[in-house]
Scaffold this active site. Structure first.
Site, mmCIF file in Angstrom:
data_model
loop_
_atom_site.group_PDB
_atom_site.id
_atom_site.type_symbol
_atom_site.label_atom_id
_atom_site.label_comp_id
_atom_site.label_asym_id
_atom_site.label_seq_id
_atom_site.Cartn_x
_atom_site.Cartn_y
_atom_site.Cartn_z
ATOM 1 N N TRP A 89 -3.798 -4.799 11.929
ATOM 2 C CA TRP A 89 -4.395 -4.946 10.901
ATOM 3 C C TRP A 89 -4.945 -6.203 10.711
ATOM 4 O O TRP A 89 -3.964 -7.282 10.877
ATOM 5 C CB TRP A 89 -3.581 -4.431 9.330
ATOM 6 C CG TRP A 89 -4.084 -4.897 8.144
ATOM 7 C CD1 TRP A 89 -5.126 -4.077 7.593
ATOM 8 C CD2 TRP A 89 -3.824 -5.989 7.494
ATOM 9 N NE1 TRP A 89 -5.678 -4.958 6.281
ATOM 10 C CE2 TRP A 89 -4.801 -6.011 6.300
ATOM 11 C CE3 TRP A 89 -3.119 -7.044 7.580
ATOM 12 C CZ2 TRP A 89 -4.829 -6.938 5.251
ATOM 13 C CZ3 TRP A 89 -3.077 -8.028 6.663
ATOM 14 C CH2 TRP A 89 -3.840 -7.926 5.362
ATOM 15 N N ASP A 131 -4.658 -2.079 -4.092
ATOM 16 C CA ASP A 131 -3.751 -1.914 -2.988
ATOM 17 C C ASP A 131 -2.492 -2.683 -3.414
ATOM 18 O O ASP A 131 -2.124 -3.845 -2.760
ATOM 19 C CB ASP A 131 -4.496 -2.399 -1.721
ATOM 20 C CG ASP A 131 -3.126 -2.421 -0.644
ATOM 21 O OD1 ASP A 131 -2.499 -1.409 -0.548
ATOM 22 O OD2 ASP A 131 -3.277 -3.342 0.466
ATOM 23 N N ASP A 162 4.931 1.327 3.767
ATOM 24 C CA ASP A 162 4.190 0.214 3.513
ATOM 25 C C ASP A 162 4.083 -0.385 2.081
ATOM 26 O O ASP A 162 3.086 -0.182 1.438
ATOM 27 C CB ASP A 162 2.727 0.098 4.138
ATOM 28 C CG ASP A 162 2.284 -1.059 4.374
ATOM 29 O OD1 ASP A 162 2.850 -2.268 3.888
ATOM 30 O OD2 ASP A 162 0.940 -1.343 5.017
ATOM 31 N N GLU A 208 -5.706 -0.311 11.322
ATOM 32 C CA GLU A 208 -5.781 0.107 10.071
ATOM 33 C C GLU A 208 -6.720 -0.442 9.293
ATOM 34 O O GLU A 208 -7.126 -1.606 9.495
ATOM 35 C CB GLU A 208 -4.106 -0.304 9.366
ATOM 36 C CG GLU A 208 -4.072 -0.162 8.095
ATOM 37 C CD GLU A 208 -2.766 -0.748 7.662
ATOM 38 O OE1 GLU A 208 -2.479 -0.878 6.138
ATOM 39 O OE2 GLU A 208 -1.916 -1.150 8.110
ATOM 40 N N LYS A 233 -9.269 -1.126 5.560
ATOM 41 C CA LYS A 233 -8.814 -1.594 4.282
ATOM 42 C C LYS A 233 -10.257 -1.691 3.511
ATOM 43 O O LYS A 233 -11.080 -1.972 4.209
ATOM 44 C CB LYS A 233 -8.243 -2.977 4.194
ATOM 45 C CG LYS A 233 -7.674 -3.207 2.700
ATOM 46 C CD LYS A 233 -6.771 -4.304 2.926
ATOM 47 C CE LYS A 233 -5.915 -4.701 1.437
ATOM 48 N NZ LYS A 233 -4.851 -5.695 1.678
ATOM 49 N N HIS A 267 -5.049 1.600 0.784
ATOM 50 C CA HIS A 267 -6.396 1.102 1.238
ATOM 51 C C HIS A 267 -7.689 1.715 0.986
ATOM 52 O O HIS A 267 -8.801 1.360 1.833
ATOM 53 C CB HIS A 267 -6.241 0.714 2.865
ATOM 54 C CG HIS A 267 -5.178 -0.449 3.160
ATOM 55 N ND1 HIS A 267 -4.976 -1.027 4.267
ATOM 56 C CD2 HIS A 267 -4.476 -1.030 2.268
ATOM 57 C CE1 HIS A 267 -4.058 -1.801 4.379
ATOM 58 N NE2 HIS A 267 -3.599 -1.735 2.964
ATOM 59 N N HIS A 272 0.647 5.460 6.349
ATOM 60 C CA HIS A 272 1.460 4.629 5.713
ATOM 61 C C HIS A 272 1.468 5.257 4.378
ATOM 62 O O HIS A 272 0.538 5.404 3.696
ATOM 63 C CB HIS A 272 0.546 3.219 5.665
ATOM 64 C CG HIS A 272 0.938 2.295 6.953
ATOM 65 N ND1 HIS A 272 0.639 1.000 7.063
ATOM 66 C CD2 HIS A 272 1.889 2.885 8.151
ATOM 67 C CE1 HIS A 272 1.174 0.617 8.191
ATOM 68 N NE2 HIS A 272 1.846 1.534 8.808
ATOM 69 N N ASP A 280 0.744 -1.882 -3.338
ATOM 70 C CA ASP A 280 1.870 -1.508 -2.598
ATOM 71 C C ASP A 280 3.275 -1.618 -3.328
ATOM 72 O O ASP A 280 4.068 -2.235 -3.090
ATOM 73 C CB ASP A 280 2.123 -2.948 -1.463
ATOM 74 C CG ASP A 280 0.989 -2.647 -0.355
ATOM 75 O OD1 ASP A 280 0.894 -1.504 0.009
ATOM 76 O OD2 ASP A 280 0.684 -3.656 0.095
ATOM 77 N N ASP A 282 -3.702 4.261 5.419
ATOM 78 C CA ASP A 282 -2.828 3.549 4.628
ATOM 79 C C ASP A 282 -3.239 3.998 3.110
ATOM 80 O O ASP A 282 -4.488 3.983 2.651
ATOM 81 C CB ASP A 282 -2.869 2.023 4.575
ATOM 82 C CG ASP A 282 -1.931 1.333 3.677
ATOM 83 O OD1 ASP A 282 -2.004 1.582 2.369
ATOM 84 O OD2 ASP A 282 -0.881 0.814 4.219
#
Length: 417
Positions: A184, A293, A325, A225, A227, A261, A285, A295, A258
């Site tokens: 990424w 995003d 993640d 990955e 985004k 993302h 993820h 997380d 992800d």
């Protein structure tokens, strides 16, 4: 029988009535390794250049005491967290989480710099994954790495990513468990660029060089990955979903989806079957985006359940590499690991306890009323009794008992760091 066993037997019987074998579900769950992101333990700082400012859209907020300040503390925290999780799993490392006294840069990493992690993992029967750290570095400060206009900067990151794949292959060979090295990058523009094609062409050419001499993918699976946007790259991300999807298809590479993302209204679960029609393997993820995003720690919410249900329904547990993640520095970091990992496992268990064949038959018959009725009814089936039993037979605390262990660890270890 104790209370846990009695509750399990009752749940086992109820599931059997709809054709679900709870023991088989637990056996499959026990074989499934979920990869936990080690950067939750050190707030994504790593141990290579501890004084470097965070950049590239990477930011762990909060000042909860006890973050791991060195590799020994990280492994100590991982030991504590994993002792509260049923089953054998994996730990995913950032390249910056080196364990060496050598003064090296990211384009100089070698397997030997992670040897202590491998020995630690061998003793515990767990796997290791890896991630190039293309952020928070002088060569990423202008916002570009593999897509930089500067050929010297591109060369630096190309070499770093090549070496990262080799580290992943070293993990896979030494541990006998396939590693995943997930690529990424933070590259992008804060405002709309005039030339959107040139950075992506440079990224394509850089990735071609990274994978020019590929490692054995049976030892290490390289994933890509995408985004949507991030801090400082609100308008344009070079490594977009469309870019990586086309690159993976054209170059026979594997994607990483992800959950954080994409646009908040996108359904990541709905993307999985499309990817798996054309890809042998992929990474997933699991995280919890909050409006963007962010997380956040994984919750047992509809999005998490939907994603992992799709993995199970498709029969892809051996082809989709599941990992978490997220990073939250505002709460106890051990708890963050345990909560997110347990919720991911609970979602998998609920999916494994679904009478999928019966539901598919109703769908084929066009009986959508019964399909919906059953999907709603299953939400209150006694999966929790099956989960408690799974914890019990694996000798880990069920319910909230694990929290007492974390509180004891915080008092005895984290508070005195």
């Amino acid at each position: 029988m104790n209370a846990v066993e009695l509750a399990y037997e009752a749940a086992k019987e109820r599931y059997a009535q709809i054709g679900v074998d709870t023991q088989k579900a637990l056996e499959i769950l026990g074989r499934t390794r979920i990869s936990f992101n080690a950067w939750q333990f050190d707030d994504v700082k790593g141990f290579l250049k501890k004084d470097s400012a965070m950049s590239g859209g990477i930011l762990s907020t909060g000042g909860y005491p006890g973050a791991a300040a060195n590799p020994d503390q990280l492994r100590q925290d991982a030991d504590m967290a994993f002792s509260l999780l049923p089953g054998k799993h994996k730990l995913s490392l950032q390249a910056t989480q080196v364990d060496t006294s050598e003064q090296i840069d990211l384009d100089e990493i070698e397997p030997k710099h992670y040897e202590a992690y491998v020995e630690w993992a061998k003793e515990r029967g767990i796997g290791l994954d890896f991630n190039p750290s293309c952020y928070s570095h002088p060569n990423s400060e202008n916002g570009f790495t593999l897509s930089s206009r500067d050929p010297d900067i591109r060369s630096f990151w190309i070499e770093h990513c090549k070496r990262s794949s080799r580290v992943g292959a070293y993990f896979g060979k030494e541990l006998g468990i396939q590693a995943v090295t997930n690529h990424w990058i933070c590259d992008g523009y804060k405002d709309y660029p005039v030339d959107q094609e040139a950075p992506r062409r440079r990224l394509m050419e850089s990735l071609d060089q990274v994978f020019a001499s590929p490692v054995d993918q049976k030892l290490n699976l390289d994933t890509l990955e995408s985004k949507l946007f991030g801090i400082g790259v609100e308008a344009y991300t070079v490594g977009s979903h469309e870019f990586y999807m086309m690159y993976a298809a054209k170059r026979n590479r594997s994607l990483c989806l992800d959950a954080g993302h994409f646009h908040p209204t996108e359904d990541v679960a709905n993307k999985i079957s499309s990817v798996m029609l054309f890809s042998q393997e992929m990474a997933l993820h699991v995280t919890r985006p909050m409006r963007w995003d962010s997380d956040h720690v994984v919750s047992l919410d509809d999005a998490t359940q939907s994603m992992l249900t799709q993995v199970v329904r498709g029969g892809w547990l051996e082809r989709i590499h599941i990992g978490t993640d997220y990073f939250d520095g505002s709460i106890n970091r051990i708890s963050a690991c345990v909560i997110g990992m347990r919720n991911s496992m609970k979602a998998l268990l609920k999916a494994l306890l679904e009478p999928t064949v019966m539901l598919q038959e109703l769908e084929e018959q066009g009986d959508y009323t019964s399909r919906l009725s059953w999907l709603e009814e299953l939400k209150t089936y006694p999966y929790a009794a099956v989960w408690d039993y799974y914890c019990y037979v694996n000798n880990v605390p069920a319910g909230m008992e694990w929290m007492r262990e974390v509180q004891r660890y915080e008092k005895d270890v984290l508070a005195v760091r």
